[in-house]
Structure formats: structure tokens, C-alpha cells
Write an enzyme that holds these catalytic residues in place. Structure first.
Site, PDB file in Angstrom:
ATOM      1  N   ARG A 213       0.799  -1.222   0.000  1.00  0.00           N
ATOM      2  CA  ARG A 213       0.000   0.000   0.000  1.00  0.00           C
ATOM      3  C   ARG A 213       0.835   1.276   0.000  1.00  0.00           C
ATOM      4  NH1 ARG A 213      -3.340  -3.199  -1.864  1.00  0.00           N
ATOM      5  NH2 ARG A 213      -5.470  -3.312  -1.091  1.00  0.00           N
ATOM      6  N   LEU A 214       2.126   1.160  -0.307  1.00  0.00           N
ATOM      7  CA  LEU A 214       2.955   2.353  -0.448  1.00  0.00           C
ATOM      8  C   LEU A 214       2.914   2.797  -1.911  1.00  0.00           C
ATOM      9  CD1 LEU A 214       6.002   1.630   1.885  1.00  0.00           C
ATOM     10  CD2 LEU A 214       4.100   3.223   2.246  1.00  0.00           C
TER      11      LEU A 214
END
Length: 234
Positions: A213-214
Site C-alpha cells: 500500500r505504499l
């Protein structure tokens, strides 16, 4: 639930649904991270390239975008979103067409600000376009109208978009009536209540999915002749 609708034996666990957007895992066209240099030529070439790549990979309706407007009819303003098709792209903005008397048309007349989001999950990409809308020139609408199939032109005349209708049969009858009306007309005219809008962005954000989720987020902000580019945290 109507008998004709299928049922699922096991309900999906929504909380457990997730996709790893790692670049190598998703097999995107570009195998490198979204970078500010990709916007050296402006926001429009990159959006166009992503649209072309989504098309080449067989994404269904790659030009679909979720259009959000503001409704001022209630006690407080509220957002309203729906999916429309982008039918024009230029450095000035994105263009779509609709009935001026539809919900979106009346909302844009009261508050011209809008946002549009392109989503291509198969590529792990999104683009958000935010800014003010304006009606396109009649000749622009005419050129697009001339490219539409006859059935779509008849449908535009037959539908009082967003208004209630008593039944599907009534809607079908409206199409029958319009078809009869234009039976001897080869070039069906543009309805006076129908046309295009240009969403002229003051902000365009590009999103590229990444592992953990970066994600990569880069936003282009436009203020007259001044443009700035910033990376945002996911």
C-alpha cells in the site's frame, strides 16, 4: 430477491479482499515506478498514454470515468457521482456529453466544479482530474454528434434523462415515438437540451499501485500559466 437473480453460496469476505499492486506482480506496461519526469511534457500526454495502453490491453471501456458533481438542492451541498465516458482529451481538459437537463447537467449549472476519476485495476492505475467545467462550443458538439450511431441519437431524443418514468414500457414507447418522428430524417439534429462539457483541470493526480500500500501518487497543480508537480504520500 427476484427469482431471476443468481445467489452466492458463500458471501464474500469484504474485509479480506485485497490485491498486491507490486509492479512485477501486476504485469503493468511500465515496469518502473511512476516518476515526476514522466510529466515533463505535461499531464495530458501521460493520461493519453495510459488510456492507449489500457485500450491495447483490452480493458473494457477504458475511457470510462467516475464523474462527481455537487448537488445544491438539499439543506447542505452533497456530492453525487456516476460513470460517464470521456469523449475528448486535449491539453485543455477532458470532454464528456450529456443531457443539459439531467441531474449532472443541472448540478453543473448551479456549481460548475467537478471531479473525474479514471480507474484501471488491471494496470494498477488511476487518474483524478479536478476543476471547473464549461459547455463546449456548438460546433464541437455537432462533430461528436455526427459520429454517434443512429440508435444513440434517437436515444438522446427519447430519454428525459434523470427524470422518473412510470415503467420500462413507457420508456420503450418514447423510443418508438421518436423513431417514428425521425423515420424520414437522415441527419437527426442535435437536441437543444444536449451537448458537451469540458472539464478544465486545476489539478490532475496520477496514482500507481505498489506493494504494501505504499502507492505512488504524483499531482500536477495548474494555476493559469503556472504548473507545479508534487509527490503525495499514499
Amino acid at each position: 430477491m427476484p427469482a431471476s437473480e443468481p445467489t452466492m453460496a458463500t458471501a464474500p469476505d469484504l474485509a479480506d479482499m485485497r490485491v498486491d499492486y507490486g509492479i512485477a506482480a501486476r504485469g503493468a506496461v511500465e515496469e518502473t515506478d511512476l516518476d515526476e519526469t514522466w510529466l515533463d511534457d505535461g499531464w495530458e500526454p501521460l493520461l493519453r498514454r495510459w488510456l492507449e495502453q489500457a485500450t491495447a490491453l483490452g480493458v473494457a471501456e477504458p475511457n470510462a470515468m467516475v464523474l462527481a458533481t455537487v448537488s445544491l438542492t438539499g439543506p447542505v451541498p452533497r456530492p453525487v457521482a456516476r460513470t460517464v465516458l470521456c469523449k475528448g482529451l486535449s491539453p485543455e481538459g477532458v470532454t464528456f456529453y450529456t443531457n443539459f437537463d439531467s441531474a449532472k447537467g443541472t448540478q453543473l449549472a448551479a456549481d460548475p466544479y467537478a471531479a473525474a476519476t479514471f480507474v484501471w485495476p488491471a494496470l494498477g492505475r488511476q487518474v483524478h482530474v479536478r476543476g471547473v467545467t464549461e459547455r463546449v462550443a456548438p460546433e464541437v458538439t455537432q462533430r461528436y454528434w455526427d459520429s454517434r450511431p443512429r440508435g444513440s441519437r434517437l436515444g438522446a431524443w427519447a430519454s428525459a434523462q434523470s427524470r422518473t418514468v412510470a415503467s420500462r414500457a413507457d420508456l420503450d414507447q418514447s423510443l418508438v415515438d421518436v423513431t417514428r418522428r425521425f423515420a424520414d430524417t437522415e441527419d437527426i439534429p442535435v437536441p437543444p437540451f444536449w451537448g458537451g462539457y469540458l472539464l478544465r483541470p486545476d489539478e490532475v493526480e496520477f496514482w500507481q499501485g505498489r506493494s504494501g500500500r505504499l502507492h505512488n501518487r504524483i499531482v500536477v497543480r495548474i494555476d493559469g500559466d503556472t504548473t507545479s508537480i508534487d509527490r503525495l504520500q499514499p
